[in-house]
Each structure stands twice: as structure tokens, then as C-alpha cells.
Design a protein around this motif. Structure first.
Motif, PDB file in Angstrom:
ATOM      1  N   ALA A  93       0.840  -1.195   0.000  1.00  0.00           N
ATOM      2  CA  ALA A  93       0.000   0.000   0.000  1.00  0.00           C
ATOM      3  C   ALA A  93       0.876   1.246   0.000  1.00  0.00           C
ATOM      4  CB  ALA A  93      -0.916  -0.001   1.222  1.00  0.00           C
ATOM      5  N   ALA A  94       1.997   1.164   0.743  1.00  0.00           N
ATOM      6  CA  ALA A  94       2.882   2.320   0.793  1.00  0.00           C
ATOM      7  C   ALA A  94       3.503   2.575  -0.570  1.00  0.00           C
ATOM      8  CB  ALA A  94       3.964   2.098   1.839  1.00  0.00           C
ATOM      9  N   ALA A  95       3.795   1.472  -1.289  1.00  0.00           N
ATOM     10  CA  ALA A  95       4.392   1.630  -2.613  1.00  0.00           C
ATOM     11  C   ALA A  95       3.450   2.350  -3.567  1.00  0.00           C
ATOM     12  CB  ALA A  95       4.761   0.256  -3.174  1.00  0.00           C
ATOM     13  N   GLU A  96       2.163   2.269  -3.265  1.00  0.00           N
ATOM     14  CA  GLU A  96       1.173   2.929  -4.109  1.00  0.00           C
ATOM     15  C   GLU A  96       1.264   4.445  -4.024  1.00  0.00           C
ATOM     16  OE1 GLU A  96      -1.738   1.605  -6.007  1.00  0.00           O
ATOM     17  OE2 GLU A  96      -0.228   0.019  -6.145  1.00  0.00           O
ATOM     18  N   PHE A  97       2.141   4.947  -3.171  1.00  0.00           N
ATOM     19  CA  PHE A  97       2.252   6.392  -2.998  1.00  0.00           C
ATOM     20  C   PHE A  97       3.564   6.924  -3.552  1.00  0.00           C
ATOM     21  CE2 PHE A  97      -1.050   5.220  -0.145  1.00  0.00           C
ATOM     22  CZ  PHE A  97      -1.875   6.334  -0.054  1.00  0.00           C
ATOM     23  N   LYS A  98       4.250   6.092  -4.349  1.00  0.00           N
ATOM     24  CA  LYS A  98       5.609   6.478  -4.757  1.00  0.00           C
ATOM     25  C   LYS A  98       5.621   7.682  -5.693  1.00  0.00           C
ATOM     26  CE  LYS A  98       7.859   2.939  -6.367  1.00  0.00           C
ATOM     27  NZ  LYS A  98       8.594   1.679  -6.588  1.00  0.00           N
ATOM     28  N   ASP A  99       4.706   7.722  -6.642  1.00  0.00           N
ATOM     29  CA  ASP A  99       4.758   8.770  -7.655  1.00  0.00           C
ATOM     30  C   ASP A  99       3.474   9.587  -7.630  1.00  0.00           C
ATOM     31  OD1 ASP A  99       5.793  10.271  -9.640  1.00  0.00           O
ATOM     32  OD2 ASP A  99       6.318   8.545 -10.922  1.00  0.00           O
ATOM     33  N   SER A 100       3.540  10.745  -8.220  1.00  0.00           N
ATOM     34  CA  SER A 100       2.334  11.558  -8.237  1.00  0.00           C
ATOM     35  C   SER A 100       2.055  12.065  -9.650  1.00  0.00           C
ATOM     36  CB  SER A 100       2.476  12.732  -7.274  1.00  0.00           C
ATOM     37  OG  SER A 100       3.434  13.636  -7.773  1.00  0.00           O
TER      38      SER A 100
ATOM     39  N   ALA B 286      -3.184  12.947  -7.732  1.00  0.00           N
ATOM     40  CA  ALA B 286      -3.232  11.722  -6.936  1.00  0.00           C
ATOM     41  C   ALA B 286      -1.848  11.104  -6.930  1.00  0.00           C
ATOM     42  CB  ALA B 286      -4.246  10.733  -7.499  1.00  0.00           C
ATOM     43  N   ARG B 287      -1.662  10.123  -6.088  1.00  0.00           N
ATOM     44  CA  ARG B 287      -0.395   9.412  -6.062  1.00  0.00           C
ATOM     45  C   ARG B 287      -0.633   7.987  -6.559  1.00  0.00           C
ATOM     46  NH1 ARG B 287       3.128  12.781  -3.644  1.00  0.00           N
ATOM     47  NH2 ARG B 287       4.788  11.238  -3.881  1.00  0.00           N
ATOM     48  N   GLY B 288       0.473   7.357  -6.953  1.00  0.00           N
ATOM     49  CA  GLY B 288       0.333   5.994  -7.435  1.00  0.00           C
ATOM     50  C   GLY B 288       1.681   5.313  -7.481  1.00  0.00           C
ATOM     51  N   TYR B 289       1.658   4.059  -7.910  1.00  0.00           N
ATOM     52  CA  TYR B 289       2.905   3.279  -7.953  1.00  0.00           C
ATOM     53  C   TYR B 289       3.887   3.906  -8.943  1.00  0.00           C
ATOM     54  CZ  TYR B 289       6.038  -0.688  -8.337  1.00  0.00           C
ATOM     55  OH  TYR B 289       7.141  -1.480  -8.329  1.00  0.00           O
ATOM     56  N   ASP B 290       3.359   4.333 -10.115  1.00  0.00           N
ATOM     57  CA  ASP B 290       4.182   5.091 -11.060  1.00  0.00           C
ATOM     58  C   ASP B 290       3.329   6.233 -11.612  1.00  0.00           C
ATOM     59  OD1 ASP B 290       2.397   3.793 -12.632  1.00  0.00           O
ATOM     60  OD2 ASP B 290       3.848   2.385 -13.506  1.00  0.00           O
ATOM     61  N   TYR B 291       3.871   6.962 -12.585  1.00  0.00           N
ATOM     62  CA  TYR B 291       3.159   8.143 -13.072  1.00  0.00           C
ATOM     63  C   TYR B 291       1.824   7.766 -13.699  1.00  0.00           C
ATOM     64  CZ  TYR B 291       2.031  12.399 -15.534  1.00  0.00           C
ATOM     65  OH  TYR B 291       1.372  13.510 -15.967  1.00  0.00           O
TER      66      TYR B 291
ATOM     67  N   LEU C  39     -14.036   6.942  -7.583  1.00  0.00           N
ATOM     68  CA  LEU C  39     -15.009   6.076  -8.230  1.00  0.00           C
ATOM     69  C   LEU C  39     -14.647   4.618  -8.009  1.00  0.00           C
ATOM     70  CD1 LEU C  39     -15.497   8.008 -11.560  1.00  0.00           C
ATOM     71  CD2 LEU C  39     -16.775   8.182  -9.431  1.00  0.00           C
ATOM     72  N   ASN C  40     -15.627   3.794  -8.163  1.00  0.00           N
ATOM     73  CA  ASN C  40     -15.444   2.328  -8.148  1.00  0.00           C
ATOM     74  C   ASN C  40     -14.795   1.824  -6.866  1.00  0.00           C
ATOM     75  OD1 ASN C  40     -16.299   2.640 -10.781  1.00  0.00           O
ATOM     76  ND2 ASN C  40     -14.179   2.806 -11.512  1.00  0.00           N
ATOM     77  N   ASN C  41     -15.039   2.509  -5.762  1.00  0.00           N
ATOM     78  CA  ASN C  41     -14.507   2.026  -4.485  1.00  0.00           C
ATOM     79  C   ASN C  41     -13.011   1.795  -4.495  1.00  0.00           C
ATOM     80  OD1 ASN C  41     -16.762   2.110  -2.940  1.00  0.00           O
ATOM     81  ND2 ASN C  41     -17.418   0.043  -3.508  1.00  0.00           N
ATOM     82  N   ARG C  42     -12.315   2.629  -5.195  1.00  0.00           N
ATOM     83  CA  ARG C  42     -10.852   2.450  -5.222  1.00  0.00           C
ATOM     84  C   ARG C  42     -10.268   2.851  -3.882  1.00  0.00           C
ATOM     85  NH1 ARG C  42      -9.144   2.291 -10.666  1.00  0.00           N
ATOM     86  NH2 ARG C  42      -7.092   3.131 -10.198  1.00  0.00           N
ATOM     87  N   SER C  43      -9.083   2.292  -3.622  1.00  0.00           N
ATOM     88  CA  SER C  43      -8.444   2.660  -2.363  1.00  0.00           C
ATOM     89  C   SER C  43      -7.903   4.085  -2.464  1.00  0.00           C
ATOM     90  CB  SER C  43      -7.322   1.678  -2.031  1.00  0.00           C
ATOM     91  OG  SER C  43      -6.404   1.620  -3.081  1.00  0.00           O
ATOM     92  N   TRP C  44      -7.595   4.623  -1.333  1.00  0.00           N
ATOM     93  CA  TRP C  44      -7.247   6.038  -1.236  1.00  0.00           C
ATOM     94  C   TRP C  44      -5.800   6.271  -1.670  1.00  0.00           C
ATOM     95  CZ3 TRP C  44      -3.944   8.816   2.146  1.00  0.00           C
ATOM     96  CH2 TRP C  44      -4.172  10.213   2.186  1.00  0.00           C
ATOM     97  N   HIS C  45      -5.581   7.229  -2.551  1.00  0.00           N
ATOM     98  CA  HIS C  45      -4.214   7.550  -2.982  1.00  0.00           C
ATOM     99  C   HIS C  45      -3.953   9.035  -2.870  1.00  0.00           C
ATOM    100  CE1 HIS C  45      -4.724   3.607  -4.958  1.00  0.00           C
ATOM    101  NE2 HIS C  45      -3.440   3.494  -4.655  1.00  0.00           N
ATOM    102  N   ASN C  46      -4.455   9.598  -1.800  1.00  0.00           N
ATOM    103  CA  ASN C  46      -4.288  11.034  -1.591  1.00  0.00           C
ATOM    104  C   ASN C  46      -4.814  11.828  -2.780  1.00  0.00           C
ATOM    105  OD1 ASN C  46      -3.631  13.265  -0.110  1.00  0.00           O
ATOM    106  ND2 ASN C  46      -1.522  13.369  -0.881  1.00  0.00           N
ATOM    107  N   GLU C  47      -5.971  11.427  -3.287  1.00  0.00           N
ATOM    108  CA  GLU C  47      -6.580  12.175  -4.368  1.00  0.00           C
ATOM    109  C   GLU C  47      -6.991  13.558  -3.864  1.00  0.00           C
ATOM    110  OE1 GLU C  47      -7.360   9.096  -3.616  1.00  0.00           O
ATOM    111  OE2 GLU C  47      -7.393   7.849  -5.417  1.00  0.00           O
ATOM    112  N   GLU C  48      -6.655  14.565  -4.619  1.00  0.00           N
ATOM    113  CA  GLU C  48      -7.028  15.921  -4.225  1.00  0.00           C
ATOM    114  C   GLU C  48      -7.479  16.682  -5.456  1.00  0.00           C
ATOM    115  OE1 GLU C  48      -3.762  17.843  -2.355  1.00  0.00           O
ATOM    116  OE2 GLU C  48      -4.185  16.943  -0.397  1.00  0.00           O
TER     117      GLU C  48
END
Lengths: 110, 593
Positions: free
Chosen positions: B340-347, B427-432, B462-471
Motif C-alpha cells: 500500500a505504501a508503494a502505491e504512494f511512490k509517484d504523483s 493523486a499518487r500511485g505506484y508510477d506516473y 469512483l469504483n470504491n478504489r483505495s485512497w491515494h491522496n486524491e485531491e
């Protein structure tokens, strides 16, 4: 009251001597000691004997051996220790003196 | 026909009738009591018991019977002699254990602490003995006195210090007021003499200075403290153990209920662990969390109950198994947390611009959208059409307190003569690419109704996705000299510094009151003196019907102009009665208008 007391004293005085005498005849079981003493009309109940035997044993005058019994628990057979034999010799002498004293005192009283 | 009991006298087993047994027991108790003070009591009583057993065996063998009857017992007791006989024989011999029977006349009680029947210091049972009642009443009195006034403890300690402990047999008999010549031995001169010396010793004992008594009390206290923890303390410790077990059971139930709740209502609110983890793994994470929490509770319960109540302790292998399960749960949670932490690597972010219609008088009312936005899924799930027809579901920020702020509003000057809204989603994610994907999978509800600009409180995933610091960063560009009406509620979302309350006339403002700010060359300024319109009156109609967003709009159309009732409901949506009139439902109990 006083009479009873004196009687008790007298009986008690010779009781230990008599017990030692009975045991001196050979290894003997407590209830047989009682039988002897009853025959001599000195003691009526067994219960009083056990504290005496225990005390004599603790004073080193007696020792006992456990002997298996066919009727009930193992029995304690009492014997005189060396010390007991010496004490008995002393007591024999004392008794002779006492008997003489008593005999002398009674004499001439009719 | 009589009931028989099986007894064991120093290794010999007898069947004995109940009545005979009572007789024998009474006799042996007497004998034991009689020889109690003698150094050789054990040996003597054992000899006597052995002889009794032997005589009984002989009787049974002679008579050819199997059970001992009371005549037999009576006979052997007669042979052995009663305690009375022993005393007669020993009257001269052992004055040491007889003399103290004469200290007190029969029936005259003295106050002692009872060392044989005590919970703490024996004070209560001593008093009870003195008054010849049951100790429990005195104890009850002291407890009540302690609970209500606190005096019970004080009184108790004083009595503990003052009242002597019954040490000798004579003390104990005097305490209980037993007639001391009960057992029929005779007073004689020597016994009287020694009773006198006993009395003198007693006087010394009673007359000891207070200091010594206190010292005795202290040593007594620790002794009794020890006894207390062996006796009454055990009860306390057990109660404590029960409390610990109850707490652990409560913990387990809380974990199960909590996780069950997130499982049933997952995604509805922002809660750990759900919003951080990928949906396909969420049940693994939940299971891991449950095991991590429940296994220690279970272990505590097992350990405490086996220690306290001597129930079966857990076997070594079972313990190791539990430990292994616990550690693997921990590892699994760690693995998922790392992922889950890796999902925040890139923005990543993207921007879209909306041209707004200029209002006639260049006044714009900025508002938070109070109507709840429901996706199609939500409205099906909550049975909106059936249960909430003709009602407005209002949104409230309270229920989103846990969620990080996802909406930021900036107000800038527009270069063009009409207002523009720039929405920058990030938002953040594993890559760009992943981050951009996450940013795109959001929806922000912005509504313009003539001069009213309605902002939603949240950016929706949308679609019940997990949180990725969407702003979403909203930049509202308004033309020079245009006015924005702002209340404190929306001001919380605006980055510009605007002191709404100071811009309002008077004191004591509500968060819904709107203050006018005018766009100048130097940014927003408070506009004083112009006609200020209470915008709240005008905002009854709204349209939240963005692609698929349901039904609130239909409801709304019918509410315009109607006086709405207000129903308060809790977060768990209940079913209100069908209302004829249109109804506004507030989540929680916050008044909107």
C-alpha cells in the motif's frame, strides 16, 4: 477429695515401676501390658497407658520394634533399653526400701 | 437396615454404621483435643487409633460381621477409656497442660481477638464470641460502617491494637466462655497456684505499654496481610482475573464487530484499514488484523483462567501454533502495508477548465453543496427511491472528519470578463501512469445555478478504489470588481485569507451568514456598505444531477417553494414514515438553514 488424691498419687507412683517390671519380662505388646496390669488391678483403661509408654520411650527407658500383625495394623512391641534396665535396678532397690518402710509402719497396728 | 460409611484408620479399612462412626469420631476428637498440648500428641493418638483399629478388627473376626456397629465402638471406647479417665490418671503428672483451665470461672466471657477464626485480625469473631453471636453479623456491621462512613476501618484498627489476641488455651476458652471444668478434672492446690501465676502473667500481658502493643500490631498486620492474600485476597485476585477475562472477551467482540461493520458497510466512510488497501486484498488484510488483535486476547484469557481457576492450561504445541499464526498475520499485514505504501511512490495531476456563465450583477454566491450526492450504486444500495422519496438527503461534513481534506479552493483574478473554474486533480500511485489513472478516477461535483456556485465538500473516488491522496485544487477566477459572497462554512475550504466574521456587521455571527468580498487589483477585499443579500433564502433549488448521480435532483424540484419539515436521522439510515409533504433529512442534527 484428699483421699482420692492420695490414692491417685500412690497408684501413679508405682505405675511406671510396674510397667517397667512387666516389660522387663521380655518383648511385649501394649495391650498385653494392659492385660498384666489389669490382672494386678492397677490400671483399668488402655488409653492412659499410651502417654506413659511414649514418655518412657522418649526418656530413653524403652524402645520398640514394629511387628506385623494378622489382625490389623502393625504392632509396637516394647523392650527395655540398657538405661531402662539400670533405672529398673535402682527402682527395685527403692521399692524394697519403700516396702520395708510401709511394712514397718503397718506393723503393730491391729 | 442402616447406612454404612467406609473409613480408613491408619491403613485399615472399615465399614462402619453412620451412628457408630459419629460416636467414634467424637471420641477421637476428644482424645486429640486432650493430647493437643502434649509434645507427643501425634504419636499417642496414632497408638490409640491403631489399637482401636486392632480391637475392631478382632471383634469383626470374632463375630463374623462385616460392618462395625455402635456397640462395638462403645466397647472399644470402654476398653480404651474415656478422656475423663485419662485426666484422672494424669492429674498429677502433667500439670502444665491442665493448670490453665482454671484461669476464669465458667461462663464469664472475656474479649479477645480470635486467631482461629479470622479474615483480617480476628477482631470481629472475637467480638462475636464475646456476645455469643455469629461473626458474620459483626463483620457485616464493620463492612457497612466502612462503606458508609469510613469509620469501620478506623474502629477496627483501634480494636486490633487494644484487644489482646487469644494465645493460650485458657484465653480461647475464656473468650468463648466455655465452662472450664467441663471435662471434669479436679482442682487442686498446684493447679490453683499455677492459675494464679497465669493471672499474673495475664496482668503483665494486659498491662503492657501501648508501644509494645503497636509493635505487636505491626507484626500481626503483616502476618494477617499474608493470610489475607491467601484467603479473602484470593477472592479479590479472582475478581481481578474475571475482570481481565471480561475485558479480553470484550476486546475480541469489539474487534469482530468493528471488522464486521467495515465489511458490511465498507467504503461508506473513511476508515482503516479499508481505504488504504487494494480492494482485492482487503479481506486478507481484515483477517490479518482480526488475528493480530484476537490471538493475544485469547492467550491472556487462557493464561489468566488457567492460573486463577486451575482450568486446563494450553498445550505447548497449541501455544506455538497460535504464535506462528500471529506472526504470519503480522507478516501478511506488513506485506500489504508495504504494498500500500508503494502505491504512494509517484504523483500525477491533470487540469480541466470550466467557463462559468457570468451573472447579471457580477455577484457570485459561494456555497457548500448540502445535498448529498449519491452515485447510482449508492442509491440502489440505500433504496433511495423506495424509502426516501420526496426527501432531501443533506450532506454533512461531520461524517467525513476522518478523511483528509481533498478539496482546496483558491480565488484569483480572472483575465477574461467572465468567471472561470480551473480544476486540477492530483493523486499518487505506484508510477506516473498509475497516479494519473487514480487522479482520473475521481469526480468532483461543481454546480452553477445562475449566481450561485455550489462546491462539494469532497472529491469522490469512483469504483470504491483505495485512497491515494486524491485531491482537487479548484482555482476560481473571477473578473475585476466582481463580488463573491462567502460564509464561514465554505471559507474553511478557501486558501485565500478572508475574515468573514469581521466583514459582517455586528457581532455573534452564524457560520451560514454571507459576507461580500470584492475582487480588486490586489486580490479580494471586504466590501462594506453595499446592499448585502441574504443568500440563504435564495438557495432552495439545486441540481446535483450529474451523469448518473441520482434522484436528489428530482426530489429537489418539488421542494422549491414548499415549507419543508425537518427530520433528524442518524448515520445509519432509518426508515421514516412516508411523508406527504416534502421533507428535508439531515444527517446528524445540524440545521442547514
Amino acid at each position: 477429695m484428699l483421699v482420692e488424691n492420695t490414692q491417685t498419687q500412690m497408684r501413679k507412683g508405682i505405675l511406671e515401676y510396674c510397667i517397667l517390671c512387666v516389660i522387663a519380662k521380655g518383648e511385649i505388646y501394649a495391650s498385653d501390658i494392659i492385660a498384666e496390669l489389669k490382672k494386678a488391678q492397677l490400671l483399668v483403661v488402655e488409653g492412659t497407658l499410651y502417654p506413659l509408654l511414649t514418655r518412657l520411650k522418649n526418656n530413653g527407658l524403652l524402645s520398640y520394634n514394629w511387628v506385623e500383625s494378622t489382625s490389623g495394623p502393625p504392632r509396637k512391641y516394647y523392650v527395655l533399653s540398657e538405661e531402662g534396665k539400670q533405672v529398673l535396678t535402682h527402682l527395685d532397690k527403692t521399692w524394697q526400701e519403700l516396702a520395708f518402710a510401709v511394712q514397718t509402719s503397718i506393723e503393730g497396728r491391729k | 437396615m442402616n447406612k454404612t460409611i467406609i473409613i480408613n484408620i491408619n491403613g485399615t479399612v472399615f465399614h462402619i454404621e453412620e451412628q457408630a462412626y459419629e460416636l467414634l469420631k467424637e471420641y477421637m476428637t476428644d482424645v486429640k483435643r486432650h493430647f493437643f498440648n502434649s509434645a507427643d500428641s501425634l504419636e499417642i493418638t496414632t497408638d490409640i487409633e491403631n489399637r482401636l483399629a486392632e480391637m475392631l478388627t478382632e471383634i469383626l473376626a470374632r463375630e463374623g460381621r462385616q460392618a462395625v456397629i455402635d456397640q462395638d465402638v462403645a466397647w472399644v471406647i470402654e476398653q480404651m477409656g474415656s478422656v475423663k479417665d485419662f485426666e484422672t490418671a494424669e492429674a498429677e503428672e502433667e500439670p502444665g497442660f491442665i493448670h490453665n483451665e482454671f484461669t476464669t470461672p465458667a461462663g464469664n466471657r472475656r474479649l479477645f481477638r480470635d486467631p482461629e477464626d479470622h479474615l483480617v485480625g480476628g477482631v470481629c469473631s472475637g467480638i462475636a464470641n464475646y456476645f455469643d453471636i455469629q461473626a458474620v453479623w459483626i463483620r457485616l456491621f464493620f463492612t457497612v460502617a466502612f462503606v458508609f462512613f469510613g469509620t469501620g476501618l478506623f474502629l477496627y484498627i483501634i480494636l486490633w491494637i487494644i484487644v489482646p489476641k487469644a494465645i493460650s488455651r485458657a484465653d480461647k476458652m475464656a473468650m468463648k466462655g466455655e465452662p472450664l471444668d467441663l471435662q471434669g478434672f479436679k482442682r487442686n492446690f498446684e493447679a490453683e497456684l499455677s492459675s494464679v501465676s497465669e493471672r499474673i502473667a495475664g496482668l503483665k500481658h494486659d498491662g503492657r505499654p501501648f508501644v509494645y502493643k503497636t509493635r505487636d500490631f505491626v507484626s500481626d498486620f503483616f502476618h494477617h496481610l499474608f493470610v489475607f492474600f491467601g484467603g479473602a485476597g484470593k477472592v479479590l485476585v479472582k475478581l481481578l482475573g474475571i475482570a481481565v477475562i471480561m475485558a479480553c472477551v470484550g476486546g475480541i467482540i469489539a474487534v469482530i464487530v468493528g471488522l464486521g461493520a467495515t465489511w458490511f458497510f465498507g467504503g461508506d466512510s473513511f476508515s482503516l484499514p479499508d481505504n488504504f488497501f487494494n480492494y482485492e486484498h482487503i479481506n486478507q488484510v481484515r483477517a490479518a488484523v482480526a488475528l493480530i488483535a484476537i490471538i493475544p486476547f485469547t492467550m491472556i484469557i487462557i493464561v489468566v483462567s488457567s492460573a486463577m481457576f486451575s482450568t486446563a492450561a494450553i498445550s505447548r504445541s497449541a501455544g506455538i501454533t497460535l504464535l506462528v499464526i500471529w506472526l504470519s498475520s503480522l507478516a501478511m499485514l506488513g506485506y500489504h502495508a508495504a504494498r500500500a505504501a508503494a502505491e504512494f511512490k509517484d504523483s500525477a495531476s491533470f487540469t480541466q477548465t470550466i467557463n462559468l456563465k457570468p451573472s447579471k450583477n457580477q455577484v457570485y454566491y459561494l456555497q457548500l453543496n448540502d445535498a448529498m450526492f449519491l452515485t447510482h450504486d449508492d442509491s440502489v444500495r440505500l433504496q433511495i427511491k423506495d424509502k426516501f422519496r420526496n426527501m432531501i438527503l443533506t450532506d454533512d461534513e461531520d461524517r467525513h472528519e476522518l478523511e483528509p481534506r481533498s478539496v482546496h479552493i483558491d480565488i484569483e483574478r480572472s483575465d477574461v470578463p467572465y468567471p472561470v473554474l480551473v480544476e486540477e486533480f492530483s493523486a499518487r500511485g505506484y508510477d506516473y501512469d498509475g497516479a494519473l489513472e487514480n487522479a482520473r478516477n475521481t469526480r468532483y461535483m461543481f454546480v452553477q445555478q445562475d449566481s450561485v456556485l455550489k462546491f462539494d465538500r469532497r472529491l469522490r473516488r469512483l469504483n470504491n478504489r483505495s485512497w491515494h491522496n486524491e485531491e482537487v485544487r479548484l482555482t476560481l477566477r473571477i473578473p475585476l470588481n466582481a463580488t463573491v459572497m462567502v460564509n464561514e462554512k465554505i471559507n474553511r475550504y478557501i486558501s485565500n485569507y478572508m475574515n468573514v466574521y469581521e466583514c459582517l456587521p455586528g457581532d455573534d455571527h452564524k457560520s451560514t451568514e454571507m459576507a461580500p468580498f470584492v475582487m480588486t487589483e490586489d486580490g479580494l477585499k471586504c466590501k462594506v456598505g453595499e446592499g448585502i443579500v441574504d443568500a440563504t433564502n435564495t438557495i432552495d433549488s439545486m441540481d446535483t444531477n450529474h451523469d448518473g448521480g441520482v434522484d436528489a435532483s428530482e426530489i429537489l424540484k418539488s421542494t422549491v417553494g414548499a415549507k419543508a419539515d425537518t427530520i433528524y436521522i442518524d448515520d445509519t439510515i432509518q426508515t421514516p414514515k412516508p411523508a406527504k409533504k416534502p421533507v428535508v433529512i439531515h444527517r446528524r442534527h445540524r440545521m442547514v438553514n
